[in-house]
Write a protein that holds these residues in place. Structure first.
Motif, mmCIF file in Angstrom:
data_model
loop_
_atom_site.group_PDB
_atom_site.id
_atom_site.type_symbol
_atom_site.label_atom_id
_atom_site.label_comp_id
_atom_site.label_asym_id
_atom_site.label_seq_id
_atom_site.Cartn_x
_atom_site.Cartn_y
_atom_site.Cartn_z
ATOM 1 N N ASP A 201 29.554 5.996 34.629
ATOM 2 C CA ASP A 201 28.507 5.615 33.677
ATOM 3 C C ASP A 201 28.369 4.107 33.532
ATOM 4 N N ARG A 202 29.382 3.387 33.981
ATOM 5 C CA ARG A 202 29.334 1.919 34.006
ATOM 6 C C ARG A 202 30.180 1.444 35.181
ATOM 7 N N SER A 203 29.942 0.227 35.621
ATOM 8 C CA SER A 203 30.677 -0.288 36.774
ATOM 9 C C SER A 203 32.139 -0.532 36.408
ATOM 10 N N ALA A 204 33.042 0.060 37.187
ATOM 11 C CA ALA A 204 34.479 -0.074 36.935
ATOM 12 C C ALA A 204 35.207 -0.741 38.091
ATOM 13 N N GLY A 205 34.489 -1.079 39.174
ATOM 14 C CA GLY A 205 35.105 -1.739 40.308
ATOM 15 C C GLY A 205 35.401 -0.789 41.457
ATOM 16 N N GLN A 206 35.612 -1.381 42.628
ATOM 17 C CA GLN A 206 35.790 -0.605 43.847
ATOM 18 C C GLN A 206 37.040 0.268 43.807
ATOM 19 N N SER A 207 38.142 -0.269 43.285
ATOM 20 C CA SER A 207 39.369 0.518 43.227
ATOM 21 C C SER A 207 39.184 1.773 42.383
ATOM 22 N N ALA A 208 38.559 1.617 41.229
ATOM 23 C CA ALA A 208 38.327 2.770 40.356
ATOM 24 C C ALA A 208 37.412 3.782 41.023
ATOM 25 N N ALA A 209 36.426 3.302 41.780
ATOM 26 C CA ALA A 209 35.513 4.204 42.474
ATOM 27 C C ALA A 209 36.242 4.990 43.560
ATOM 28 N N VAL A 210 37.107 4.312 44.322
ATOM 29 C CA VAL A 210 37.900 5.016 45.335
ATOM 30 C C VAL A 210 38.771 6.074 44.666
ATOM 31 N N ARG A 211 39.416 5.712 43.583
ATOM 32 C CA ARG A 211 40.309 6.643 42.886
ATOM 33 C C ARG A 211 39.554 7.868 42.382
ATOM 34 N N PRO B 165 50.776 4.307 42.627
ATOM 35 C CA PRO B 165 50.505 3.633 41.358
ATOM 36 C C PRO B 165 49.159 2.923 41.401
ATOM 37 N N PHE B 166 48.365 3.113 40.356
ATOM 38 C CA PHE B 166 46.998 2.581 40.354
ATOM 39 C C PHE B 166 46.894 1.303 39.528
ATOM 40 N N PHE B 167 46.098 0.360 40.029
ATOM 41 C CA PHE B 167 45.710 -0.842 39.285
ATOM 42 C C PHE B 167 44.427 -1.355 39.930
ATOM 43 N N ASP B 168 43.700 -2.200 39.235
ATOM 44 C CA ASP B 168 42.474 -2.766 39.782
ATOM 45 C C ASP B 168 42.833 -3.676 40.966
ATOM 46 N N GLY B 169 42.257 -3.397 42.122
ATOM 47 C CA GLY B 169 42.608 -4.108 43.338
ATOM 48 C C GLY B 169 43.549 -3.320 44.233
ATOM 49 N N TRP B 170 43.952 -2.146 43.758
ATOM 50 C CA TRP B 170 44.896 -1.229 44.442
ATOM 51 C C TRP B 170 44.482 -0.889 45.868
ATOM 52 N N HIS B 171 43.155 -0.764 46.114
ATOM 53 C CA HIS B 171 42.708 -0.328 47.441
ATOM 54 C C HIS B 171 43.050 -1.347 48.536
ATOM 55 N N LEU C 199 41.683 -15.036 43.140
ATOM 56 C CA LEU C 199 42.546 -15.295 41.997
ATOM 57 C C LEU C 199 43.222 -14.011 41.506
ATOM 58 N N ARG C 200 42.474 -12.933 41.430
ATOM 59 C CA ARG C 200 43.069 -11.645 41.040
ATOM 60 C C ARG C 200 44.064 -11.179 42.092
ATOM 61 N N GLY C 201 43.735 -11.452 43.356
ATOM 62 C CA GLY C 201 44.593 -10.984 44.437
ATOM 63 C C GLY C 201 45.992 -11.567 44.384
ATOM 64 N N VAL C 202 46.127 -12.830 43.936
ATOM 65 C CA VAL C 202 47.455 -13.445 43.836
ATOM 66 C C VAL C 202 48.305 -12.690 42.821
ATOM 67 N N LEU C 203 47.721 -12.365 41.674
ATOM 68 C CA LEU C 203 48.453 -11.607 40.659
ATOM 69 C C LEU C 203 48.805 -10.222 41.174
ATOM 70 N N ASP C 204 47.849 -9.567 41.840
ATOM 71 C CA ASP C 204 48.100 -8.232 42.390
ATOM 72 C C ASP C 204 49.227 -8.267 43.414
ATOM 73 N N LEU C 205 49.230 -9.310 44.250
ATOM 74 C CA LEU C 205 50.238 -9.427 45.302
ATOM 75 C C LEU C 205 51.645 -9.426 44.718
ATOM 76 N N PHE C 206 51.859 -10.215 43.696
ATOM 77 C CA PHE C 206 53.194 -10.271 43.103
ATOM 78 C C PHE C 206 53.494 -9.005 42.295
ATOM 79 N N GLY C 207 52.444 -8.354 41.782
ATOM 80 C CA GLY C 207 52.650 -7.075 41.122
ATOM 81 C C GLY C 207 53.140 -6.014 42.099
ATOM 82 N N VAL C 208 52.549 -5.969 43.297
ATOM 83 C CA VAL C 208 52.980 -5.009 44.315
ATOM 84 C C VAL C 208 54.385 -5.347 44.806
ATOM 85 N N TRP C 209 54.670 -6.641 44.966
ATOM 86 C CA TRP C 209 56.027 -7.070 45.340
ATOM 87 C C TRP C 209 57.035 -6.550 44.328
#
Length: 238
Positions: free
Chosen positions: A64-74, A167-173, A211-221
């Motif tokens: 019903d609203r844009s949630a991002g590519q990761s949410a759409a894949v999920r 585990p899911f997070f925005d940028g997960w894909h 910028l989001r990707g740097v945070l995601d990278l260390f989160g996955v690490w």
């Protein structure tokens, strides 16, 4: 059955071409197409309704609203009825000819492998996007050691049950190979050739994604470090 999951936003002009190509690529196979409309504001819902009536095998899941590519894949993964999910982008840059190749590579690799990841050749993006992608992929490999040259390619095949466990997070894909490795499953790679977008423009920028990707990278690490042992689980008789 193979479930083709296609996240999209405002791709009304590209979808008729893309869906036709998917049907042609998957001819003779047991498959379904799930297009996840991530809150489009153009004619995407009307186009998908017409495509579903005319060709079949097409399911339309809408946010019903844009949630991002990761949410759409999920959303597409949890709607899937197939044993294998193959993902691709909705902008037409991923060639559907590789869909059966990815699914076959995953199945042929056996149960110890969790993902077949597409690796783009002959990139058609701007030089700036190519350079930023090359830098991001190099940094990711040095930190995560996922053995994947191009984790940003939309073409990926995973076993559906494994996909739902990640585990899911925005940028997960963009980190699916590393997350599959975290579950003790291997990765195989399939080279694919990128194409130019025919209509519209990208919904994703370079700086915000970087910028989001740097945070995601260390989160996955951190996630990978927090799971040091993946046991083989066997239920014994009573």
């Amino acid at each position: 059955m193979i479930s083709i999951v296609i996240p999209c936003k405002n791709e009304a002009e590209n979808l008729p071409i893309l869906i036709g190509e998917v049907h042609a690529a998957m001819a003779g196979r047991d498959y379904e197409i799930i297009v996840v409309d991530d809150g489009s504001t153009d004619r995407t819902p009307d186009v998908l309704a017409e495509l579903a009536r005319s060709a079949g095998r097409l399911r339309h899941v809408r946010h019903d609203r844009s949630a991002g590519q990761s949410a759409a894949v999920r959303s597409g993964v949890f709607a899937a009825k197939g044993d294998v999910v193959v993902t691709m982008d909705g902008d037409g840059q991923n060639d559907p000819a590789y869909l059966p190749k990815l699914a076959d590579a995953l199945v042929a690799a056996g149960p110890t492998v969790g993902i077949a990841a597409g690796q783009r050749l002959k990139r058609t993006d701007t030089k700036l996007k190519q350079l930023s992608s090359r830098f991001a992929n190099g940094l990711r490999e040095r930190i995560l050691h996922d053995g994947t040259r191009d984790s940003g390619c939309g073409l990926k095949a995973l076993h559906t049950d494994l996909f739902r466990q990640l585990p899911f997070f925005d940028g997960w894909h963009r980190y699916l190979p590393a997350l599959a490795l975290r579950e003790g499953r291997g990765v195989v790679h399939v080279d694919v050739v990128d194409r130019s977008r025919i209509h519209g423009k990208s919904n994703y920028g370079i700086l915000d994604r970087g910028l989001r990707g740097v945070l995601d990278l260390f989160g996955v690490w951190w996630l990978r470090r927090r799971r040091k042992v993946v046991p083989s689980v066997t239920e014994l008789g009573q």
